[in-house]
Scaffold this motif. Structure first.
Motif, PDB file in Angstrom:
ATOM      1  N   VAL A  60      77.734  22.103 174.486  1.00 44.83           N
ATOM      2  CA  VAL A  60      78.028  23.539 174.623  1.00 44.83           C
ATOM      3  C   VAL A  60      77.520  24.273 173.385  1.00 44.83           C
ATOM      4  N   SER A  82      79.895  27.187 180.122  1.00 44.54           N
ATOM      5  CA  SER A  82      80.631  27.567 178.915  1.00 44.54           C
ATOM      6  C   SER A  82      79.690  28.004 177.800  1.00 44.54           C
ATOM      7  N   ALA A  83      78.526  27.386 177.728  1.00 42.57           N
ATOM      8  CA  ALA A  83      77.562  27.737 176.678  1.00 42.57           C
ATOM      9  C   ALA A  83      77.127  29.195 176.808  1.00 42.57           C
TER      10      ALA A  83
END
Length: 87
Positions: free
Chosen positions: A12, A48-49
């Protein structure tokens, strides 16, 4: 990409272009949440990144604090959901 795929925290951070410590900070503020994986280190949705990168751009470009950047991200997500439903 499989919707069930998960990634480690380091992935991430690398994809978001930030240090792991910064991702942990956003984790504390609830921007991203781990997916439970019994017996393993926490794993995260690959998207999420993008959330972390967006929050960090808001923080950097607009001078927001962490809580403000997370709130703006949540509001932008909600607006996107509402616009998608309206179509």
């Amino acid at each position: 990409m499989n919707s069930e795929e998960t990634v480690e925290l380091a992935v991430v951070a690398r994809r978001a272009g930030v240090r792991i410590e910064l991702v942990r900070r956003y984790l504390e503020f609830g921007l991203i949440e781990p997916r439970p994986e019994p017996g393993e280190a926490p794993r995260y949705d690959p998207r999420s990144a993008a959330r972390v990168a967006r929050a960090e751009r808001l923080r950097r470009d607009l001078g927001l604090n962490y809580a403000g950047a997370v709130l703006v991200c949540e509001l932008l997500d909600r607006i996107g959901e509402l616009e998608a439903r309206r179509r």
